[in-house]
Write a protein that holds these residues in place. Structure first.
Motif, PDB file in Angstrom:
ATOM      1  N   GLU A   1       3.242 -10.445 -12.094  1.00 29.25           N
ATOM      2  CA  GLU A   1       3.759 -11.851 -13.111  1.00 29.25           C
ATOM      3  C   GLU A   1       5.431 -10.465 -13.871  1.00 29.25           C
ATOM      4  O   GLU A   1       6.366 -11.738 -14.400  1.00 29.25           O
ATOM      5  N   HIS A   2       5.886 -10.252 -13.345  1.00 26.32           N
ATOM      6  CA  HIS A   2       6.843  -9.150 -14.064  1.00 26.32           C
ATOM      7  C   HIS A   2       8.380  -9.960 -13.224  1.00 26.32           C
ATOM      8  O   HIS A   2       8.499  -9.934 -12.043  1.00 26.32           O
ATOM      9  N   ARG A   3       8.965 -10.380 -13.469  1.00 27.92           N
ATOM     10  CA  ARG A   3       9.966 -11.466 -13.262  1.00 27.92           C
ATOM     11  C   ARG A   3      10.839 -10.812 -12.828  1.00 27.92           C
ATOM     12  O   ARG A   3      12.274 -10.159 -14.320  1.00 27.92           O
ATOM     13  N   LEU A   4      12.076 -10.525 -12.289  1.00 28.05           N
ATOM     14  CA  LEU A   4      13.295  -9.851 -12.258  1.00 28.05           C
ATOM     15  C   LEU A   4      14.673 -11.188 -12.769  1.00 28.05           C
ATOM     16  O   LEU A   4      14.403 -12.226 -12.686  1.00 28.05           O
ATOM     17  N   ALA A   5      15.598  -9.926 -13.053  1.00 24.29           N
ATOM     18  CA  ALA A   5      16.564 -11.054 -13.841  1.00 24.29           C
ATOM     19  C   ALA A   5      17.887 -10.194 -13.404  1.00 24.29           C
ATOM     20  O   ALA A   5      18.030  -9.436 -12.967  1.00 24.29           O
ATOM     21  N   PRO A   6      18.986 -10.768 -13.523  1.00 31.17           N
ATOM     22  CA  PRO A   6      19.938 -11.151 -12.773  1.00 31.17           C
ATOM     23  C   PRO A   6      20.577  -9.929 -12.949  1.00 31.17           C
ATOM     24  O   PRO A   6      20.372  -9.035 -13.911  1.00 31.17           O
ATOM     25  N   ALA A   7      20.508  -8.953 -12.248  1.00 29.69           N
ATOM     26  CA  ALA A   7      21.624  -7.468 -11.915  1.00 29.69           C
ATOM     27  C   ALA A   7      20.751  -6.619 -12.436  1.00 29.69           C
ATOM     28  O   ALA A   7      21.021  -5.491 -12.395  1.00 29.69           O
ATOM     29  N   ASP A   8      19.368  -7.013 -11.798  1.00 32.71           N
ATOM     30  CA  ASP A   8      18.170  -5.554 -12.084  1.00 32.71           C
ATOM     31  C   ASP A   8      18.696  -5.069 -10.682  1.00 32.71           C
ATOM     32  O   ASP A   8      18.985  -5.287 -10.045  1.00 32.71           O
ATOM     33  N   ALA A   9      18.423  -3.908 -10.892  1.00 32.84           N
ATOM     34  CA  ALA A   9      18.117  -2.891  -9.643  1.00 32.84           C
ATOM     35  C   ALA A   9      16.853  -1.876  -9.657  1.00 32.84           C
ATOM     36  O   ALA A   9      16.511  -1.854 -10.117  1.00 32.84           O
ATOM     37  N   VAL A  10      16.585  -2.526  -7.697  1.00 29.26           N
ATOM     38  CA  VAL A  10      14.943  -2.397  -7.755  1.00 29.26           C
ATOM     39  C   VAL A  10      14.681  -1.898  -6.910  1.00 29.26           C
ATOM     40  O   VAL A  10      16.066  -1.377  -6.206  1.00 29.26           O
ATOM     41  N   GLN A  11      14.052  -0.651  -6.578  1.00 29.20           N
ATOM     42  CA  GLN A  11      14.136   0.615  -5.642  1.00 29.20           C
ATOM     43  C   GLN A  11      12.235   0.691  -5.446  1.00 29.20           C
ATOM     44  O   GLN A  11      11.323   0.377  -5.878  1.00 29.20           O
ATOM     45  N   PHE A  12      12.659   1.061  -4.622  1.00 27.91           N
ATOM     46  CA  PHE A  12      11.212   1.241  -3.066  1.00 27.91           C
ATOM     47  C   PHE A  12      11.355   2.610  -3.259  1.00 27.91           C
ATOM     48  O   PHE A  12      12.077   2.893  -2.693  1.00 27.91           O
TER      49      PHE A  12
ATOM     50  N   ASN B   1       0.728  -1.253  -0.283  1.00 27.12           N
ATOM     51  CA  ASN B   1       0.124  -0.212   0.183  1.00 27.12           C
ATOM     52  C   ASN B   1       1.044   1.109  -0.052  1.00 27.12           C
ATOM     53  O   ASN B   1       1.705   1.599   1.023  1.00 27.12           O
ATOM     54  N   GLY B   2       0.587   2.330  -1.155  1.00 25.76           N
ATOM     55  CA  GLY B   2       1.232   3.887  -0.883  1.00 25.76           C
ATOM     56  C   GLY B   2       2.868   3.030  -1.321  1.00 25.76           C
ATOM     57  O   GLY B   2       3.593   3.867  -0.710  1.00 25.76           O
ATOM     58  N   LEU B   3       3.070   1.888  -2.367  1.00 24.68           N
ATOM     59  CA  LEU B   3       4.048   1.932  -2.192  1.00 24.68           C
ATOM     60  C   LEU B   3       4.602   1.761  -3.911  1.00 24.68           C
ATOM     61  O   LEU B   3       3.595   1.423  -4.578  1.00 24.68           O
ATOM     62  N   ALA B   4       5.773   2.529  -4.274  1.00 22.46           N
ATOM     63  CA  ALA B   4       6.579   2.060  -6.485  1.00 22.46           C
ATOM     64  C   ALA B   4       7.467   1.835  -6.568  1.00 22.46           C
ATOM     65  O   ALA B   4       7.905   1.881  -5.403  1.00 22.46           O
ATOM     66  N   VAL B   5       7.010   1.758  -7.316  1.00 23.44           N
ATOM     67  CA  VAL B   5       8.656  -0.317  -7.460  1.00 23.44           C
ATOM     68  C   VAL B   5       9.360   0.610  -9.336  1.00 23.44           C
ATOM     69  O   VAL B   5       8.445   1.050 -10.082  1.00 23.44           O
ATOM     70  N   ALA B   6      10.696   0.608  -9.159  1.00 26.75           N
ATOM     71  CA  ALA B   6      11.016   0.835 -10.613  1.00 26.75           C
ATOM     72  C   ALA B   6      12.683  -0.233 -10.663  1.00 26.75           C
ATOM     73  O   ALA B   6      12.980  -0.356  -9.556  1.00 26.75           O
ATOM     74  N   ILE B   7      12.543  -0.867 -11.639  1.00 29.57           N
ATOM     75  CA  ILE B   7      13.017  -2.022 -12.178  1.00 29.57           C
ATOM     76  C   ILE B   7      14.661  -0.876 -12.912  1.00 29.57           C
ATOM     77  O   ILE B   7      13.400  -0.417 -14.193  1.00 29.57           O
ATOM     78  N   ASN B   8      15.238  -0.833 -13.113  1.00 35.50           N
ATOM     79  CA  ASN B   8      15.807   0.173 -13.603  1.00 35.50           C
ATOM     80  C   ASN B   8      15.713   0.916 -14.440  1.00 35.50           C
ATOM     81  O   ASN B   8      16.249   1.325 -15.300  1.00 35.50           O
ATOM     82  N   ASN B   9      15.237   1.742 -13.345  1.00 37.31           N
ATOM     83  CA  ASN B   9      15.119   3.447 -13.297  1.00 37.31           C
ATOM     84  C   ASN B   9      13.892   3.178 -14.070  1.00 37.31           C
ATOM     85  O   ASN B   9      13.621   4.836 -14.570  1.00 37.31           O
ATOM     86  N   ALA B  10      13.185   2.146 -14.681  1.00 39.15           N
ATOM     87  CA  ALA B  10      11.645   2.152 -14.463  1.00 39.15           C
ATOM     88  C   ALA B  10      10.502   1.809 -14.198  1.00 39.15           C
ATOM     89  O   ALA B  10      11.140   0.793 -13.526  1.00 39.15           O
TER      90      ALA B  10
END
Length: 66
Positions: free
Chosen positions: A48-59, A30-39
């Protein structure tokens, strides 16, 4: 699999979705946003979005105010 979470190294035991990562980290979506590799990733895609090796995840916690 090695990824980065909020600029810190993180090890995943298996391929995970964003939703599974949130559960593993015990984060409230709730109230959280997620960026994967700055997107920013739409919340509807988290299950459904599967993480890949070396992904940069920002919460990001969304905050309202005035």
């Amino acid at each position: 699999m090695h990824i980065t979470v909020n600029d810190a190294p993180f090890q995943l035991e298996a391929v995970s979705t964003v939703e599974q990562l949130l559960t593993q980290l015990e984060l409230d979506p709730n109230g959280l946003a997620v960026a994967i590799n700055n997107a920013v990733l739409a919340k509807r895609l988290w299950p459904e979005h599967r993480l890949a090796p070396a992904d940069a995840v920002q919460f990001f916690q969304l905050v309202t105010g005035g």
